[in-house]
Design a protein around this motif. Structure first.
Motif, short mmCIF file in Angstrom:
data_model
loop_
_atom_site.label_atom_id
_atom_site.label_comp_id
_atom_site.label_asym_id
_atom_site.label_seq_id
_atom_site.Cartn_x
_atom_site.Cartn_y
_atom_site.Cartn_z
N GLU A 67 0.81 -1.21 0.00
CA GLU A 67 0.00 0.00 0.00
C GLU A 67 0.85 1.26 0.00
N VAL A 68 2.06 1.19 0.56
CA VAL A 68 2.93 2.36 0.60
C VAL A 68 4.02 2.27 -0.46
N ALA A 69 3.76 1.44 -1.47
CA ALA A 69 4.74 1.28 -2.55
C ALA A 69 4.85 2.57 -3.36
N ALA A 70 5.83 2.59 -4.19
CA ALA A 70 6.11 3.76 -5.01
C ALA A 70 4.94 4.09 -5.92
N THR A 71 4.86 5.33 -6.31
CA THR A 71 3.80 5.78 -7.20
C THR A 71 4.39 6.23 -8.53
N GLY A 72 5.28 5.42 -9.07
CA GLY A 72 5.82 5.70 -10.40
C GLY A 72 7.11 6.49 -10.43
N GLU A 73 7.76 6.68 -9.28
CA GLU A 73 9.04 7.39 -9.29
C GLU A 73 10.05 6.61 -10.11
N THR A 74 11.02 7.32 -10.68
CA THR A 74 12.03 6.69 -11.52
C THR A 74 13.37 6.65 -10.80
N VAL A 75 13.96 5.45 -10.79
CA VAL A 75 15.26 5.24 -10.16
C VAL A 75 16.21 4.68 -11.22
N ALA A 125 14.43 12.69 -19.49
CA ALA A 125 13.53 11.84 -18.71
C ALA A 125 13.60 12.18 -17.23
N ARG A 126 12.47 11.99 -16.56
CA ARG A 126 12.41 12.21 -15.12
C ARG A 126 13.21 11.12 -14.41
N ILE A 127 14.10 11.52 -13.52
CA ILE A 127 14.85 10.58 -12.68
C ILE A 127 14.83 11.16 -11.28
N ASP A 128 14.24 10.40 -10.35
CA ASP A 128 14.09 10.86 -8.98
C ASP A 128 15.26 10.49 -8.09
N LEU A 129 15.99 9.43 -8.46
CA LEU A 129 17.10 8.97 -7.63
C LEU A 129 18.10 8.22 -8.50
N LEU A 130 19.37 8.47 -8.24
CA LEU A 130 20.46 7.71 -8.86
C LEU A 130 21.03 6.79 -7.79
N VAL A 131 21.04 5.49 -8.07
CA VAL A 131 21.67 4.50 -7.19
C VAL A 131 22.88 3.99 -7.96
N THR A 132 24.08 4.25 -7.43
CA THR A 132 25.29 3.87 -8.15
C THR A 132 26.33 3.24 -7.26
N ASP A 133 27.00 2.24 -7.81
CA ASP A 133 28.13 1.64 -7.14
C ASP A 133 29.27 2.66 -7.14
N VAL A 134 29.98 2.77 -6.05
CA VAL A 134 31.13 3.67 -5.99
C VAL A 134 32.26 3.12 -6.85
N GLY A 135 32.47 1.81 -6.79
CA GLY A 135 33.62 1.19 -7.45
C GLY A 135 33.38 0.73 -8.86
N LEU A 136 32.79 1.58 -9.69
CA LEU A 136 32.60 1.23 -11.09
C LEU A 136 33.95 1.29 -11.81
N PRO A 137 34.15 0.44 -12.82
CA PRO A 137 35.39 0.52 -13.59
C PRO A 137 35.39 1.78 -14.47
N ARG A 174 15.69 2.82 2.48
CA ARG A 174 16.57 3.95 2.16
C ARG A 174 16.13 4.63 0.86
N ILE A 175 15.79 3.83 -0.14
CA ILE A 175 15.34 4.39 -1.41
C ILE A 175 14.03 5.14 -1.22
N ARG A 176 13.07 4.53 -0.52
CA ARG A 176 11.77 5.18 -0.29
C ARG A 176 11.95 6.50 0.47
N ASP A 177 12.81 6.48 1.51
CA ASP A 177 13.04 7.70 2.28
C ASP A 177 13.66 8.80 1.42
N MET A 178 14.63 8.43 0.58
CA MET A 178 15.29 9.43 -0.25
C MET A 178 14.35 9.99 -1.31
N VAL A 179 13.56 9.13 -1.94
CA VAL A 179 12.65 9.58 -3.01
C VAL A 179 11.54 10.45 -2.43
N SER A 180 11.07 10.13 -1.24
CA SER A 180 9.93 10.87 -0.67
C SER A 180 10.34 12.15 0.05
N SER A 181 11.64 12.36 0.28
CA SER A 181 12.05 13.57 1.01
C SER A 181 12.26 14.75 0.10
#
Length: 172
Positions: A48-56, A97-109, A165-172
């Motif tokens: 019920e508290v799932a995302a409402t279409g935010e883009t990650v 495009a709409r992007i609400d959050l970037l989730v990225t690995d720090v150690g990318l090549p 963590r993702i929900r908190d960041m997107v909703s803040s």
């Protein structure tokens, strides 16, 4: 990956590998003592508290880790985009495009996650960023690594914690 899964589940793993004979993996997980019906109720409330279409946008070079995160995001109602490295992630970020959050690995090549974040914020100054790292969090953020709107989570992570963590960041 097996060891990380076992550890984050408060379990244990034994791996025995012999050349020519193969590999044996024994995974020991804690017994669940809860009520399965209550688990279904909790799951329904979470839906019920799932995302409402935010883009990650998820930028992760490890296919298994990226796939698990993308699947979790989609299951929770997010629009999930994925990239295998910094340059491909940057190409997606440069689209309108709409992007609400970037989730990225720090150690990318090549272009690492922090370099990606810096370049992303040149065109999207308010972009929220969640870094994923295999290093100890206090080491990774020791020199002021995180700026406002940036957070970090360490591998291996619990999917419920990542989801919160993702929900908190997107909703803040």
């Amino acid at each position: 990956m097996i060891y990380g899964f076992a550890r984050q589940s408060n379990g244990h793993v034994l791996i025995d590998s012999k050349p020519g004979a193969g590999t044996s993996v024994k995974l020991y997980l804690p017994r669940h003592h809860g009520d399965a019906a209550m688990e279904r109720v909790a799951s329904a409330v979470a839906d019920e508290v799932a995302a409402t279409g935010e883009t990650v946008l998820v930028v992760e070079d490890e296919p298994v880790v990226r796939g698990v995160i993308i699947e979790m995001l989609q299951d929770q109602g997010y629009r999930a985009l994925e990239a295998v490295d910094g340059p491909s992630g940057l190409r997606i970020l440069r689209l309108n495009a709409r992007i609400d959050l970037l989730v990225t690995d720090v150690g990318l090549p090549g272009m690492n996650g922090r370099q990606l974040a810096d370049q992303a914020r040149e065109t999207r100054p308010g972009l929220k960023i969640l870094f994923i790292t295999g290093y100890a969090e206090n080491v990774a953020i020791a020199d002021g690594f995180l700026q406002p709107g940036m957070e970090m989570i360490t591998k291996p992570f619990d999917l419920d914690n990542l989801s919160r963590r993702i929900r908190d960041m997107v909703s803040s």
